[in-house]
Write an enzyme that holds these catalytic residues in place. Structure first.
Site, short mmCIF file in Angstrom:
data_model
loop_
_atom_site.label_atom_id
_atom_site.label_comp_id
_atom_site.label_asym_id
_atom_site.label_seq_id
_atom_site.Cartn_x
_atom_site.Cartn_y
_atom_site.Cartn_z
N GLY A 11 45.62 37.65 34.53
CA GLY A 11 45.93 38.99 34.07
C GLY A 11 46.94 38.98 32.94
O GLY A 11 47.37 37.92 32.46
N ASP A 32 43.29 33.72 40.84
CA ASP A 32 42.81 35.03 40.43
C ASP A 32 41.37 35.18 40.90
O ASP A 32 40.60 34.22 40.86
CB ASP A 32 42.87 35.16 38.90
CG ASP A 32 42.95 36.60 38.42
OD1 ASP A 32 42.06 37.38 38.77
OD2 ASP A 32 43.91 36.94 37.69
N THR A 36 39.81 41.94 37.52
CA THR A 36 40.37 42.52 36.29
C THR A 36 40.92 41.45 35.36
O THR A 36 41.21 41.73 34.20
CB THR A 36 41.50 43.52 36.61
OG1 THR A 36 42.55 42.83 37.29
CG2 THR A 36 40.99 44.66 37.48
N ASP A 57 40.25 35.14 46.05
CA ASP A 57 40.72 36.48 46.37
C ASP A 57 41.81 36.36 47.43
O ASP A 57 41.57 35.88 48.54
CB ASP A 57 39.54 37.30 46.92
CG ASP A 57 39.89 38.75 47.21
OD1 ASP A 57 41.10 39.06 47.33
OD2 ASP A 57 38.96 39.57 47.34
N VAL A 58 43.03 36.81 47.11
CA VAL A 58 44.16 36.61 48.03
C VAL A 58 44.07 37.50 49.26
O VAL A 58 44.86 37.32 50.20
CB VAL A 58 45.50 36.85 47.32
CG1 VAL A 58 45.70 35.85 46.19
CG2 VAL A 58 45.64 38.29 46.83
N LYS A 106 56.20 31.40 54.21
CA LYS A 106 56.84 30.98 55.45
C LYS A 106 56.45 29.54 55.80
O LYS A 106 57.29 28.72 56.17
CB LYS A 106 56.45 31.94 56.58
CG LYS A 106 57.03 31.60 57.95
CD LYS A 106 56.67 32.71 58.94
CE LYS A 106 57.17 32.37 60.34
NZ LYS A 106 56.38 31.30 60.97
N TYR A 146 47.48 53.29 44.79
CA TYR A 146 48.32 52.30 44.10
C TYR A 146 49.78 52.45 44.49
O TYR A 146 50.45 51.48 44.86
CB TYR A 146 48.15 52.47 42.59
CG TYR A 146 48.91 51.44 41.77
CD1 TYR A 146 48.58 50.09 41.81
CD2 TYR A 146 49.98 51.84 40.95
CE1 TYR A 146 49.27 49.16 41.06
CE2 TYR A 146 50.67 50.91 40.19
CZ TYR A 146 50.32 49.57 40.25
OH TYR A 146 51.02 48.65 39.50
N THR A 176 54.90 47.89 30.60
CA THR A 176 55.04 46.66 29.82
C THR A 176 53.84 46.51 28.89
O THR A 176 52.72 46.88 29.25
CB THR A 176 55.14 45.44 30.76
OG1 THR A 176 56.26 45.63 31.64
CG2 THR A 176 55.34 44.15 29.99
N ARG A 187 46.24 53.35 30.75
CA ARG A 187 47.68 53.42 30.51
C ARG A 187 47.93 53.75 29.05
O ARG A 187 47.06 53.58 28.20
CB ARG A 187 48.34 52.11 30.92
CG ARG A 187 48.37 51.90 32.42
CD ARG A 187 48.91 50.55 32.81
NE ARG A 187 48.00 49.48 32.44
CZ ARG A 187 48.20 48.20 32.75
NH1 ARG A 187 49.30 47.85 33.39
NH2 ARG A 187 47.33 47.28 32.40
#
Length: 328
Positions: A11, A32, A36, A57-58, A106, A146, A176, A187
């Site tokens: 990203g 990633d 996107t 994919d996390v 952890k 979001y 940003t 945006r």
């Protein structure tokens, strides 16, 4: 060689973080799912010995072989077009995703920094916004997927910090911009930049009196880097406190591009914040950080970057079709 995992590595901000850590001699593991993200943002890193990429994919179990010293969680849709089209995935990456990564931190005894957002403040009743302000967020609005995802992510992170003693850092990122942004993603700067490059009139929502504060990517990365290596676990605003109205900013873009574009006005989206300006007193005190690149210089660099891209490369920077990722 210390090892760092950066999610959302392909990203906008994630790819610049990969650059920073590679250049500082870390072994970087980029991750990633490319919903996107854009592999073009990190293609220059792939041949390097101290960089590897995992297409993953996390929100699913995250496994990394070997030791891990740091984790930076930047995997999340971040624009209105993104999270309105894939709301479920937006919620999952900051709930299931952060749960998986905190568990990894952890297990590996790694320090973790999460990318939160100024959107946790919602449409603020306090101005400028300091980290002590709890926000004014509509949980059931379209934007809520979001805003609330990020608020939950902060809560989960602090729970792991308090209960498990995990070293955690929370960055509340304000608007940003810079090279590698995705154009027309809803945006302000990407939308204006995309329209300017195509010679279109700039679209302003509402009367343009709402304000934003824009931070150049180099300053953002420096602030995040300092936060990771600080000893501070509570949220820290990372952004540029120089405030400008959207209408004034549109006029600056037109002047920068030297074109004859006009401004067209459209209805303001639901719960669009009217003011956005960070109080960065905490960052100044704890990180000895504040932005150095002014908006005129940052926008000049950004416009030059996109002006150099070919038409095909520009198309790749447009927002993506998410139809294959939408799940009921």
């Amino acid at each position: 060689m210390e090892r760092v995992l950066i999610t959302g590595a392909a990203g906008f901000i994630g790819s610049h973080l990969c650059d920073r850590f590679v250049s500082r001699g870390f072994y970087v593991i980029g991750m990633d799912n490319l919903i996107t993200g854009d592999m073009g943002n990190i293609s220059h890193l792939l041949p390097l010995e101290n960089f590897e990429f995992h297409h993953h994919d996390v929100t699913k179990f995250v496994h990394v072989q070997g030791t891990l010293d740091y984790i930076l969680h930047f995997a999340s849709p971040a624009s209105p077009i993104d999270y309105l089209k894939i709301p479920i995935q937006t919620l999952k990456v900051s709930s299931l995703g952060i749960h998986n990564l905190l568990g990894l931190a952890k297990d590996k005894r790694a320090r973790i920094l999460i990318a939160s957002t100024s959107e946790v403040y919602g449409d603020p009743l306090v101005h400028p916004q300091s980290e002590d302000y709890y926000g004014n967020v509509n949980t059931i609005s379209p934007r809520g997927v979001y805003d609330e995802a990020k608020r939950f992510q902060e809560s989960m992170t602090m729970a792991y910090h308090r209960f498990h003693g995990i070293e955690t850092r929370i960055a509340r990122i304000f608007n940003t911009y810079g090279p590698r942004m995705r154009l027309n993603d809803g945006r302000v700067i990407p939308a204006f930049m995309g329209q300017a490059l195509r010679g279109e009139d700039l679209t302003v929502f509402g009367d343009g009196a709402q304000t934003r504060s824009f931070c150049y990517i180099d300053d953002q990365v420096e602030g995040l880097y300092r936060l990771l290596f600080s000893d501070y676990s509570n949220p820290v605003n990372i952004g540029n406190p120089e405030e400008i109205t959207i209408r004034e900013f549109a006029e600056e873009i037109i002047k920068l591009t030297g074109t004859e574009q006009g401004i067209v006005y459209r209805p303001l989206p639901q719960d669009d914040p009217m003011q956005r300006q960070p109080d960065i007193g905490r960052a100044r005190e704890i990180l000895q950080w504040e932005p150095e690149v002014d908006r005129a210089e940052g926008m000049r660099r950004t416009y030059e970057y996109f002006s150099r891209l070919s038409p095909e490369e520009l198309r790749k920077k447009e927002h993506k079709d998410f139809s294959s990722h939408i799940k009921r």
